[in-house]
Write a protein that holds these residues in place. Sequence first.
Motif, PDB file in Angstrom:
ATOM      1  N   SER A 112      39.454  50.584 -22.559  1.00  0.00           N
ATOM      2  CA  SER A 112      39.231  49.413 -21.711  1.00  0.00           C
ATOM      3  C   SER A 112      37.761  49.008 -21.705  1.00  0.00           C
ATOM      4  O   SER A 112      37.429  47.817 -21.689  1.00  0.00           O
ATOM      5  CB  SER A 112      39.712  49.704 -20.287  1.00  0.00           C
ATOM      6  N   ALA A 113      36.877  50.005 -21.734  1.00  0.00           N
ATOM      7  CA  ALA A 113      35.440  49.711 -21.762  1.00  0.00           C
ATOM      8  C   ALA A 113      35.067  48.955 -23.032  1.00  0.00           C
ATOM      9  O   ALA A 113      34.261  48.014 -22.998  1.00  0.00           O
ATOM     10  CB  ALA A 113      34.641  51.009 -21.667  1.00  0.00           C
ATOM     11  N   TRP A 143      29.347  50.730 -18.666  1.00  0.00           N
ATOM     12  CA  TRP A 143      30.175  51.923 -18.845  1.00  0.00           C
ATOM     13  C   TRP A 143      29.329  53.145 -18.500  1.00  0.00           C
ATOM     14  O   TRP A 143      28.241  53.323 -19.051  1.00  0.00           O
ATOM     15  CB  TRP A 143      30.669  51.954 -20.284  1.00  0.00           C
ATOM     16  N   ILE A 192      41.647  46.005 -19.231  1.00  0.00           N
ATOM     17  CA  ILE A 192      42.501  47.192 -19.173  1.00  0.00           C
ATOM     18  C   ILE A 192      43.484  47.150 -20.327  1.00  0.00           C
ATOM     19  O   ILE A 192      44.278  46.207 -20.460  1.00  0.00           O
ATOM     20  CB  ILE A 192      43.244  47.269 -17.830  1.00  0.00           C
ATOM     21  N   LYS A 202      33.145  47.140 -14.913  1.00  0.00           N
ATOM     22  CA  LYS A 202      32.578  48.491 -15.025  1.00  0.00           C
ATOM     23  C   LYS A 202      33.671  49.485 -15.386  1.00  0.00           C
ATOM     24  O   LYS A 202      34.839  49.314 -15.018  1.00  0.00           O
ATOM     25  CB  LYS A 202      31.888  48.899 -13.720  1.00  0.00           C
ATOM     26  N   ALA A 203      33.259  50.529 -16.107  1.00  0.00           N
ATOM     27  CA  ALA A 203      34.160  51.614 -16.493  1.00  0.00           C
ATOM     28  C   ALA A 203      33.453  52.937 -16.232  1.00  0.00           C
ATOM     29  O   ALA A 203      32.236  53.041 -16.413  1.00  0.00           O
ATOM     30  CB  ALA A 203      34.557  51.485 -17.955  1.00  0.00           C
ATOM     31  N   TYR A 204      34.212  53.948 -15.821  1.00  0.00           N
ATOM     32  CA  TYR A 204      33.607  55.219 -15.423  1.00  0.00           C
ATOM     33  C   TYR A 204      34.398  56.411 -15.962  1.00  0.00           C
ATOM     34  O   TYR A 204      35.622  56.473 -15.819  1.00  0.00           O
ATOM     35  CB  TYR A 204      33.588  55.361 -13.901  1.00  0.00           C
ATOM     36  N   VAL A 232      40.288  54.584 -20.113  1.00  0.00           N
ATOM     37  CA  VAL A 232      39.013  54.037 -19.643  1.00  0.00           C
ATOM     38  C   VAL A 232      38.129  53.666 -20.840  1.00  0.00           C
ATOM     39  O   VAL A 232      37.515  52.594 -20.869  1.00  0.00           O
ATOM     40  CB  VAL A 232      38.286  55.036 -18.724  1.00  0.00           C
ATOM     41  N   ILE A 254      37.560  43.667 -16.872  1.00  0.00           N
ATOM     42  CA  ILE A 254      36.797  44.630 -16.069  1.00  0.00           C
ATOM     43  C   ILE A 254      35.301  44.355 -16.186  1.00  0.00           C
ATOM     44  O   ILE A 254      34.832  43.747 -17.152  1.00  0.00           O
ATOM     45  CB  ILE A 254      37.097  46.077 -16.501  1.00  0.00           C
ATOM     46  N   GLY A 293      36.722  47.472 -11.597  1.00  0.00           N
ATOM     47  CA  GLY A 293      36.364  48.682 -12.328  1.00  0.00           C
ATOM     48  C   GLY A 293      37.587  49.493 -12.704  1.00  0.00           C
ATOM     49  O   GLY A 293      38.608  49.467 -11.999  1.00  0.00           O
ATOM     50  N   ILE A 294      37.491  50.196 -13.816  1.00  0.00           N
ATOM     51  CA  ILE A 294      38.523  51.167 -14.186  1.00  0.00           C
ATOM     52  C   ILE A 294      37.837  52.509 -14.330  1.00  0.00           C
ATOM     53  O   ILE A 294      36.764  52.612 -14.939  1.00  0.00           O
ATOM     54  CB  ILE A 294      39.268  50.769 -15.475  1.00  0.00           C
ATOM     55  N   SER A 295      38.426  53.535 -13.740  1.00  0.00           N
ATOM     56  CA  SER A 295      37.717  54.798 -13.594  1.00  0.00           C
ATOM     57  C   SER A 295      38.633  55.992 -13.816  1.00  0.00           C
ATOM     58  O   SER A 295      39.805  55.968 -13.433  1.00  0.00           O
ATOM     59  CB  SER A 295      37.110  54.860 -12.181  1.00  0.00           C
TER      60      SER A 295
END
Length: 481
Positions: free
Chosen positions: A472-473, A391, A478, A350-352, A469, A348, A442-444
Amino acid sequence: MGGTASKPQRHAAFTSHRNFSFTAPRRHGGQTLVEKIAQRYAVGVAEGEQVRSGDFIAIRPRHIMTHDNTGAVIPKFASIGATKLADPHQPVFALDHDIQNKGEKNLAKYSGIEKFAKQHGNRFYPAGRGIAHQVLVEEGHAWPGTMVVGSDSHSNMYGGIGCLGSPVVRTDAAAIWATSQTWWQVPPVAKVELRGELPAGVVGKDVIVALCGLFGKDEVLNHAVEFVGSGTKSLVVEDRLAIANMTTEWGALAGVFAVDDVTLQWYEQRAAWIKRQIGDHPNVNDKTVGELRTSVRTEPAKWQADADASYAKHLWLDLSSLTPHVSGPDSVKVASPLAALEKDNIKINKAYIVSCVNSRAKDLKEAADVVRAIQQANPGKPVKAPEGVAWYVAAASTQVLADAQASGDWQVLVDAGAKTLPPGCGPCIGLGVGLLEDGEVGISATNRNYKGRMGSKKAHTYLASPAVVAASAIAGRICSP
């Protein structure tokens, strides 16, 4: 349409137990909870007449919420010749979408909305107070047993506290401002029975992500969903809010949990928090919460569907069979058990942890606990998101932020490299900083992941719980907490 529908084909990756059936609609017997609440807010219904699914009715909702799009509703309001609000208590404005935008045009729009609210005497919450849906729940505008509509598709979220929340378009919002009423066709109601209890590490987000994937053939499209069954008692209010919120992505017009002791205890704790932190509150206080508990105890028929209520569909899901799930890429109808997806080693960028679905104090704590667990497993080694992974974290409201700061959860996330954003929508809707760029993944912990939702249409987005998330960040891919 009668009989029982064929069981939907099960994807090999899914092990969750579930089924659904169709029942022929009928005009006799008891009412669903959705029909009962709709009847309570219907206008002009003849004495003895019961509101049913399919009926077109005039409704006078308790409140109508608009956010940044208030700026678009105001000229519609003027265009129909209206000069004053029919009921100044009814509209609630809460600015939340483009709050990072300090441009002259946006600030002028925000100023105009505030001026309109002051002129007409309705409730107004400025940019930075929080996401509108969260604010409406915190401030008691969305209240158990009532009907509240909003000019936003995620108004379904109010169903998490037993409030029938449903979206309306901007023209209908203007009409409600002018007349206090609009029309509503009572949707068919699907009964979703939740059985068993969630295993450790599985949360409300996993439930709704799994439902969107397991029943991804429009089974509840344009329905209202009532969540029932023994499994609901194991779901805290924060999980119910997340599930109700994403019934929108499932295709439903509303998603409602009946008020029970879990709801009442949450309100009692909420009233105590407000009294301690803020003082007297007109909507959420010992008196209003006490009256709510008394009503639930003495008027049970008001707060639940009748035993002989007729539903358009009956679906069930065994919560004990669930594992953490991930939605995507790029569709809520594609959902996989985390264990299966983890094997693909998906890196990834970006993570949110932002948005109205999963940025409450419970969510932030679950993310912070992941960081703490990694620190305990690696003593003396700093835990941070690796280089190349951005993140982003935003609390759902100022009150959530205050709680997360007081508990230390917020600082844990910051120390782990999370970039903080103000309480509001932001990247969840493709606004502000931190958007996905071409080719990024991204994972959010948000609610939508269609292409372009959070930035570039050439990016890919997965949805998961805050804990997943966070894990994963830190890992840069992931993975499971």
